[in-house]
Design a protein around this motif. Structure first.
Motif, PDB file in Angstrom:
ATOM      1  N   LEU A  58      38.662  37.160  43.965  1.00  8.90           N
ATOM      2  CA  LEU A  58      38.021  36.035  43.509  1.00  8.90           C
ATOM      3  C   LEU A  58      38.509  35.918  42.215  1.00  8.90           C
ATOM      4  O   LEU A  58      38.252  36.834  41.263  1.00  8.90           O
ATOM      5  CB  LEU A  58      36.504  36.105  43.592  1.00  8.90           C
ATOM      6  N   LEU A  59      39.039  34.684  41.857  1.00  8.45           N
ATOM      7  CA  LEU A  59      39.639  34.356  40.515  1.00  8.45           C
ATOM      8  C   LEU A  59      38.298  33.389  40.024  1.00  8.45           C
ATOM      9  O   LEU A  59      38.161  32.329  40.577  1.00  8.45           O
ATOM     10  CB  LEU A  59      40.956  33.901  40.649  1.00  8.45           C
ATOM     11  N   LYS A 119      34.965  45.676  48.761  1.00  9.45           N
ATOM     12  CA  LYS A 119      36.262  45.106  48.805  1.00  9.45           C
ATOM     13  C   LYS A 119      36.213  43.638  48.403  1.00  9.45           C
ATOM     14  O   LYS A 119      37.202  42.816  48.784  1.00  9.45           O
ATOM     15  CB  LYS A 119      36.149  44.933  50.547  1.00  9.45           C
ATOM     16  N   ILE A 120      35.498  43.394  47.562  1.00 12.21           N
ATOM     17  CA  ILE A 120      35.429  42.231  46.610  1.00 12.21           C
ATOM     18  C   ILE A 120      35.843  42.381  45.352  1.00 12.21           C
ATOM     19  O   ILE A 120      34.884  43.075  44.601  1.00 12.21           O
ATOM     20  CB  ILE A 120      34.284  41.035  46.829  1.00 12.21           C
ATOM     21  N   ASN A 121      36.980  42.073  44.826  1.00 12.20           N
ATOM     22  CA  ASN A 121      37.279  42.226  43.446  1.00 12.20           C
ATOM     23  C   ASN A 121      37.405  40.862  42.616  1.00 12.20           C
ATOM     24  O   ASN A 121      37.881  39.879  42.987  1.00 12.20           O
ATOM     25  CB  ASN A 121      38.525  42.814  43.534  1.00 12.20           C
ATOM     26  N   LEU A 122      36.747  40.852  41.467  1.00 11.95           N
ATOM     27  CA  LEU A 122      36.493  39.644  40.653  1.00 11.95           C
ATOM     28  C   LEU A 122      37.240  39.757  39.405  1.00 11.95           C
ATOM     29  O   LEU A 122      37.167  40.586  38.642  1.00 11.95           O
ATOM     30  CB  LEU A 122      35.079  39.385  40.454  1.00 11.95           C
ATOM     31  N   ALA A 148      35.032  27.083  38.720  1.00  9.90           N
ATOM     32  CA  ALA A 148      36.248  26.962  39.753  1.00  9.90           C
ATOM     33  C   ALA A 148      36.223  28.401  40.216  1.00  9.90           C
ATOM     34  O   ALA A 148      36.435  29.374  39.436  1.00  9.90           O
ATOM     35  CB  ALA A 148      37.476  26.289  39.350  1.00  9.90           C
ATOM     36  N   ILE A 149      36.597  28.568  41.482  1.00  5.81           N
ATOM     37  CA  ILE A 149      36.842  29.845  42.104  1.00  5.81           C
ATOM     38  C   ILE A 149      37.894  29.940  43.147  1.00  5.81           C
ATOM     39  O   ILE A 149      37.838  28.902  44.219  1.00  5.81           O
ATOM     40  CB  ILE A 149      35.480  30.347  43.045  1.00  5.81           C
ATOM     41  N   ILE A 150      38.636  30.620  43.040  1.00  6.98           N
ATOM     42  CA  ILE A 150      39.658  30.926  43.856  1.00  6.98           C
ATOM     43  C   ILE A 150      39.612  32.137  44.860  1.00  6.98           C
ATOM     44  O   ILE A 150      39.355  33.104  44.672  1.00  6.98           O
ATOM     45  CB  ILE A 150      41.232  31.170  43.366  1.00  6.98           C
ATOM     46  N   VAL A 151      39.545  31.869  46.334  1.00 10.38           N
ATOM     47  CA  VAL A 151      39.610  32.880  47.202  1.00 10.38           C
ATOM     48  C   VAL A 151      40.889  33.254  47.432  1.00 10.38           C
ATOM     49  O   VAL A 151      41.699  32.545  48.352  1.00 10.38           O
ATOM     50  CB  VAL A 151      38.564  32.475  48.273  1.00 10.38           C
ATOM     51  N   ALA A 152      41.171  34.344  47.082  1.00  4.33           N
ATOM     52  CA  ALA A 152      42.561  35.078  47.319  1.00  4.33           C
ATOM     53  C   ALA A 152      42.829  36.214  48.119  1.00  4.33           C
ATOM     54  O   ALA A 152      41.757  37.072  48.061  1.00  4.33           O
ATOM     55  CB  ALA A 152      43.468  35.109  46.024  1.00  4.33           C
ATOM     56  N   GLY A 153      43.921  36.668  48.414  1.00  5.74           N
ATOM     57  CA  GLY A 153      44.363  38.066  48.849  1.00  5.74           C
ATOM     58  C   GLY A 153      44.854  38.944  47.762  1.00  5.74           C
ATOM     59  O   GLY A 153      45.415  38.471  46.624  1.00  5.74           O
ATOM     60  N   GLU A 154      45.066  40.261  48.365  1.00  7.58           N
ATOM     61  CA  GLU A 154      45.697  41.185  47.449  1.00  7.58           C
ATOM     62  C   GLU A 154      46.825  41.922  48.052  1.00  7.58           C
ATOM     63  O   GLU A 154      46.360  42.312  49.374  1.00  7.58           O
ATOM     64  CB  GLU A 154      44.970  42.326  46.572  1.00  7.58           C
TER      65      GLU A 154
END
Length: 223
Positions: free
Chosen positions: A25-26, A54-57, A79-85
């Motif tokens: 999460l950005l 499993k959620i990194n901010l 604003a929040i971006i839901v992204a992968g890694e």
């Protein structure tokens, strides 16, 4: 008063236990200025991250972190971006954005989006996946919502599903009450209102087939 009650946290923790891959999460916000919901959004994201490893901010300051703001095209906060890694801990941006605190009914769509990314599955039908491969022009989806709208979460989730499936699509959830001037500029009188490439719009939560048809109407050219 805490945003999430202990009962809420227990239920959310159960949902997040279904996660498979890590999700990034950005969060873009600022401490100073007139961002009314930045502090609440930051608190909510912190609570959420505490419920799953499993959620990194990662947090960015809207004023000082200009490189990230420009890279991810953030023009309003929170604003929040839901992204992968990936395996190298590099961010995978699927074009999924939440502008405004994901509260009320939208918290459900936020959780579902996290699970979708974690499961690496857009949940679209095989026909829809095939149809989206026909896109040859970028599509920018803006879904205007309010937290009290029970039908908005379906429209938001559908938009994020197609964005996850196709790298030709970017999907923004926009909380109309937090950004009233922007909502008025886009003639938002009923929610959910969906705008495609600032040229086509419709209201309401459409079934998947109709939603995809609208996407193709602006993102597929015959040339």
């Amino acid at each position: 008063m805490p945003i999430l009650s202990e009962k809420d946290k227990q239920e959310i923790s159960k949902r997040l236990s279904q996660m498979i891959r890590p999700v990034k999460l950005l969060l873009f916000s600022q401490k100073l200025g007139d961002c009314q919901y930045c502090a609440s959004t930051e608190e909510l994201m912190g609570d959420l991250c505490s419920l799953s490893d499993k959620i990194n901010l990662e947090k960015f300051n809207f004023i000082t972190d200009k490189d990230a703001v420009d890279r991810y095209k953030i023009d309003k906060i929170p604003a929040i971006i839901v992204a992968g890694e990936n395996e190298k801990n590099e961010i995978i941006d699927y074009g999924i954005r939440f502008f405004g605190i994901p509260a009320g009914y939208e918290f459900a769509s936020f959780l579902e989006t996290i699970l979708m990314v974690s499961h690496d599955d857009s949940r679209l039908s095989e026909k829809s996946k095939k149809d989206l491969k026909q896109l040859n022009k970028p599509v920018h989806i803006q879904v205007f919502i309010t937290p009290s709208c029970p039908h908005c979460q379906s429209a938001v989730l559908m938009a994020h599903m197609v964005a996850y499936e196709s790298n030709m699509i970017r999907s923004d959830m926009i909380e109309s009450m937090e950004f009233p001037d922007f909502a008025n500029k886009n003639l938002v009188h009923v929610v959910p209102k969906v705008i495609l490439n600032d040229s086509t719009s419709f209201e309401g939560a459409l079934p998947e087939e109709q939603f995809i048809s609208n996407i193709l109407s602006v993102g597929k050219s015959s040339e």
